[in-house]
Scaffold this motif. Structure first.
Motif, PDB file in Angstrom:
ATOM      1  N   UNK A 101       0.819  -1.208   0.000  1.00 10.84           N
ATOM      2  CA  UNK A 101       0.000   0.000   0.000  1.00 10.84           C
ATOM      3  C   UNK A 101       0.853   1.258   0.000  1.00 10.84           C
ATOM      4  N   UNK A 102       2.148   1.119  -0.314  1.00 14.31           N
ATOM      5  CA  UNK A 102       3.033   2.266  -0.351  1.00 14.31           C
ATOM      6  C   UNK A 102       3.715   2.568   0.957  1.00 14.31           C
ATOM      7  N   UNK A 103       3.372   1.826   2.016  1.00 10.93           N
ATOM      8  CA  UNK A 103       4.002   2.003   3.320  1.00 10.93           C
ATOM      9  C   UNK A 103       4.779   0.746   3.681  1.00 10.93           C
ATOM     10  N   UNK A 104       6.021   0.939   4.070  1.00 10.66           N
ATOM     11  CA  UNK A 104       6.779  -0.178   4.615  1.00 10.66           C
ATOM     12  C   UNK A 104       6.330  -0.391   6.045  1.00 10.66           C
ATOM     13  N   UNK A 105       5.922  -1.620   6.358  1.00 13.74           N
ATOM     14  CA  UNK A 105       5.377  -1.923   7.685  1.00 13.74           C
ATOM     15  C   UNK A 105       6.116  -3.116   8.274  1.00 13.74           C
ATOM     16  N   UNK A 106       6.461  -2.994   9.540  1.00 11.44           N
ATOM     17  CA  UNK A 106       7.135  -4.085  10.240  1.00 11.44           C
ATOM     18  C   UNK A 106       6.086  -5.023  10.820  1.00 11.44           C
ATOM     19  N   UNK A 107       6.185  -6.285  10.459  1.00 10.13           N
ATOM     20  CA  UNK A 107       5.283  -7.305  10.977  1.00 10.13           C
ATOM     21  C   UNK A 107       5.883  -7.887  12.256  1.00 10.13           C
ATOM     22  N   UNK A 108       5.051  -8.041  13.288  1.00 11.01           N
ATOM     23  CA  UNK A 108       5.562  -8.457  14.591  1.00 11.01           C
ATOM     24  C   UNK A 108       4.811  -9.668  15.123  1.00 11.01           C
ATOM     25  N   UNK A 109       5.475 -10.395  16.012  1.00 19.29           N
ATOM     26  CA  UNK A 109       4.842 -11.387  16.857  1.00 19.29           C
ATOM     27  C   UNK A 109       4.711 -10.821  18.260  1.00 19.29           C
ATOM     28  N   UNK A 110       3.697 -11.244  18.968  1.00 21.80           N
ATOM     29  CA  UNK A 110       3.529 -10.813  20.352  1.00 21.80           C
ATOM     30  C   UNK A 110       4.388 -11.694  21.246  1.00 21.80           C
ATOM     31  N   UNK A 111       5.176 -11.063  22.094  1.00 14.34           N
ATOM     32  CA  UNK A 111       6.067 -11.772  23.013  1.00 14.34           C
ATOM     33  C   UNK A 111       5.527 -11.617  24.425  1.00 14.34           C
ATOM     34  N   UNK A 179       3.518  -2.223  12.226  1.00 15.92           N
ATOM     35  CA  UNK A 179       4.087  -0.960  12.651  1.00 15.92           C
ATOM     36  C   UNK A 179       4.651  -0.201  11.454  1.00 15.92           C
ATOM     37  N   UNK A 180       4.261   1.050  11.316  1.00 21.27           N
ATOM     38  CA  UNK A 180       4.715   1.868  10.192  1.00 21.27           C
ATOM     39  C   UNK A 180       6.219   2.085  10.303  1.00 21.27           C
ATOM     40  N   UNK A 185       7.305   4.679  -1.643  1.00 21.91           N
ATOM     41  CA  UNK A 185       6.901   5.302  -2.906  1.00 21.91           C
ATOM     42  C   UNK A 185       8.125   5.538  -3.774  1.00 21.91           C
ATOM     43  N   UNK A 186       7.905   5.624  -5.067  1.00 23.28           N
ATOM     44  CA  UNK A 186       9.009   5.798  -6.008  1.00 23.28           C
ATOM     45  C   UNK A 186       9.765   7.089  -5.758  1.00 23.28           C
ATOM     46  N   UNK A 187       9.091   8.100  -5.222  1.00 26.41           N
ATOM     47  CA  UNK A 187       9.745   9.396  -5.030  1.00 26.41           C
ATOM     48  C   UNK A 187      10.831   9.346  -3.965  1.00 26.41           C
ATOM     49  N   UNK A 188      10.744   8.412  -3.026  1.00 26.37           N
ATOM     50  CA  UNK A 188      11.748   8.340  -1.964  1.00 26.37           C
ATOM     51  C   UNK A 188      12.842   7.341  -2.269  1.00 26.37           C
ATOM     52  N   UNK A 189      12.541   6.384  -3.118  1.00 22.77           N
ATOM     53  CA  UNK A 189      13.530   5.357  -3.406  1.00 22.77           C
ATOM     54  C   UNK A 189      13.723   4.371  -2.271  1.00 22.77           C
ATOM     55  N   UNK A 190      12.872   4.397  -1.263  1.00 18.48           N
ATOM     56  CA  UNK A 190      13.035   3.502  -0.113  1.00 18.48           C
ATOM     57  C   UNK A 190      12.377   2.163  -0.405  1.00 18.48           C
ATOM     58  N   UNK A 191      13.008   1.390  -1.251  1.00 18.46           N
ATOM     59  CA  UNK A 191      12.458   0.086  -1.595  1.00 18.46           C
ATOM     60  C   UNK A 191      13.272  -1.048  -0.978  1.00 18.46           C
ATOM     61  N   UNK A 192      14.090  -0.744   0.021  1.00 17.40           N
ATOM     62  CA  UNK A 192      14.914  -1.748   0.673  1.00 17.40           C
ATOM     63  C   UNK A 192      14.085  -2.537   1.686  1.00 17.40           C
TER      64      UNK A 192
END
Length: 432
Positions: A101-111, A179-180, A185-192
């Motif tokens: 959806x254009x946002x890099x999101x960290x997927x987590x497990x509950x500890x 977690x965001x 987006x292409x404008x930032x180049x943050x595709x890592x």
């Protein structure tokens, strides 16, 4: 040495701020021990330990046992303070980032059992250990923490969740805890991905990253509050406050004849059943090797019969807004001194003899002491106490400091209680 309550409380807050993960907590304790002349041992090597010596050993990077040997270990037995380095929260998944959806999101497990809602709208980051292949192909660990905010769990506006104040803030535990992390987006180049991000931070090739154990951590530093700063607030009071008190007491009170031990385990919040948890062999292995090296092994059973294990974990303080959650006669107060924790079903390991033992230590230390008993109609949590007592056969008492909001990302308690707990532990170590 008598602990100054204000100094101990401030030192505790600094300790927690520097230890955003169990691996950092163990590393900080190791550094402090080394600076005071403790020798680090490796489980893979032969041990040469002697009366009068001070040592520590780590297992799995997040569990640590430190000990001091007196002049005649068989004469006085052991005094063991047991605690845990881990706290409830979130852990980053092995495949961590989605961005469709254009946002890099960290997927987590509950500890463990965190109060999930307390993580919303806070400045969060990640901390833990990253494993990578070095130039020789060996997999080696690197401690990693990010000081600046990196992640966020944004709340839903009240306009879109009209019943939140009546129904409570709730998150669907699989679908609503992403977690965001950034913009893809292409404008930032943050595709890592996360490996590339971690490699940048560590200054290594991302292809060398082999894996990680990363906890989500709060970036807000600890603080005092109240009219006179009589309270403290921070993450991980449960249970770094007990690790800190045990460490403070161990280094400041040498045994005369016996052996004083601090054992800080990982994985208590998820049941302790791991090679570095209290349910594993770490403590028994360490004690066996120490006794063998000091020629005290033949007197092992006599020593253990003279020994005490103090299981140190936090206790539920009286919260005046929720009186229905307590048995009023057994509800300790913050700044009221150490708490003896009692449960007839042995969720805590304390019996009458153990309570009498610890109360006597508090009397010698000149600190007040309280008692906690859980309500019959609520399930009771547990500690490493029953686990360690059953595995070692050593008399055990469960104690801790009273606190509010246990398992919140921002816990709180009394500023005098850390000093009280240190002095009680010093009294336990002084008698051997």
């Amino acid at each position: 040495m008598a602990a100054d309550d204000n100094a101990v409380a401030d030192d505790l807050l600094q300790f927690i701020d520097a230890a955003p993960s169990p691996w950092h907590a163990a590393a900080i304790m190791a550094t402090q021990l080394e600076s005071l002349g403790f020798q680090e041992l490796s489980e893979a090597d032969a041990w040469n330990v002697e009366p009068g010596g001070s040592y520590f050993v780590r297992r799995g990077g997040a569990s640590l046992i430190a000990f001091r040997i007196g002049t005649d270990p068989a004469a006085s037995g052991l005094r063991v303070i047991g605690a845990h380095t881990d706290s409830p929260g979130f852990r980053i998944r092995p495949v961590p980032v989605g961005g469709d959806d254009g946002l890099a999101k960290a997927s987590v497990e509950i500890y463990g059992g965190p109060i999930v809602a307390t993580f919303a709208d806070r400045d969060l980051t990640v901390a833990g250990v990253v494993w990578r292949h070095d130039d020789a192909g060996t997999v080696v660990p690197h401690l990693y923490s990010e000081d600046q905010p990196l992640l966020r769990l944004p709340n839903l506006a009240i306009h879109l969740n009209r019943g939140v104040n009546e129904d409570g803030l709730k998150f669907q535990l699989q679908d609503q805890l992403n977690l965001v992390l950034g913009d893809v987006s292409a404008s930032t180049g943050m595709n890592r991905g996360l490996p590339e991000f971690l490699a940048e931070r560590l200054g290594v090739d991302h292809e060398s990253i082999a894996g990680w154990e990363l906890a989500v951590a709060d970036t807000q530093p600890g603080a005092r509050f109240g009219w006179d700063g009589e309270y403290i607030a921070n993450s991980q009071l449960d249970n770094l406050a007990s690790c800190h008190a045990g460490l403070y007491a161990l280094v400041s009170q040498a045994p005369r004849e016996g052996i004083s031990v601090l054992a800080c385990f990982d994985h208590e919040e998820v049941g302790s059943e791991s090679h570095r948890g209290a349910g594993g062999s770490f403590l028994s292995d360490t004690l066996e090797r120490v006794l063998a090296a000091t020629d005290a092994h033949a007197n092992r059973h006599r020593m253990f019969a003279r020994s005490w294990l103090i299981s140190a974990d936090m206790a539920h303080a009286w919260n005046p807004n929720f009186p229905q959650a307590y048995d009023f006669a057994h509800a300790p107060r913050v700044n009221g001194g150490p708490v003896v924790k009692v449960n007839a079903k042995q969720r805590y390991a304390t019996d009458a003899e153990g309570e009498a033992y610890f109360r006597a230590a508090c009397a010698r230390a000149g600190v007040p002491v309280q008692r906690y008993v859980h309500r019959n109609d609520l399930p009771c949590g547990s500690t490493i106490g029953p686990i360690s007592a059953s595995r070692l056969g050593i008399r055990t008492v469960d104690v801790g400091s009273a606190m509010w909001a246990m398992h919140s990302v921002r816990e709180s308690g009394g500023a005098r209680d850390p000093g009280y707990l240190v002095r009680a532990f010093q009294a336990c170590f002084a008698e051997i």
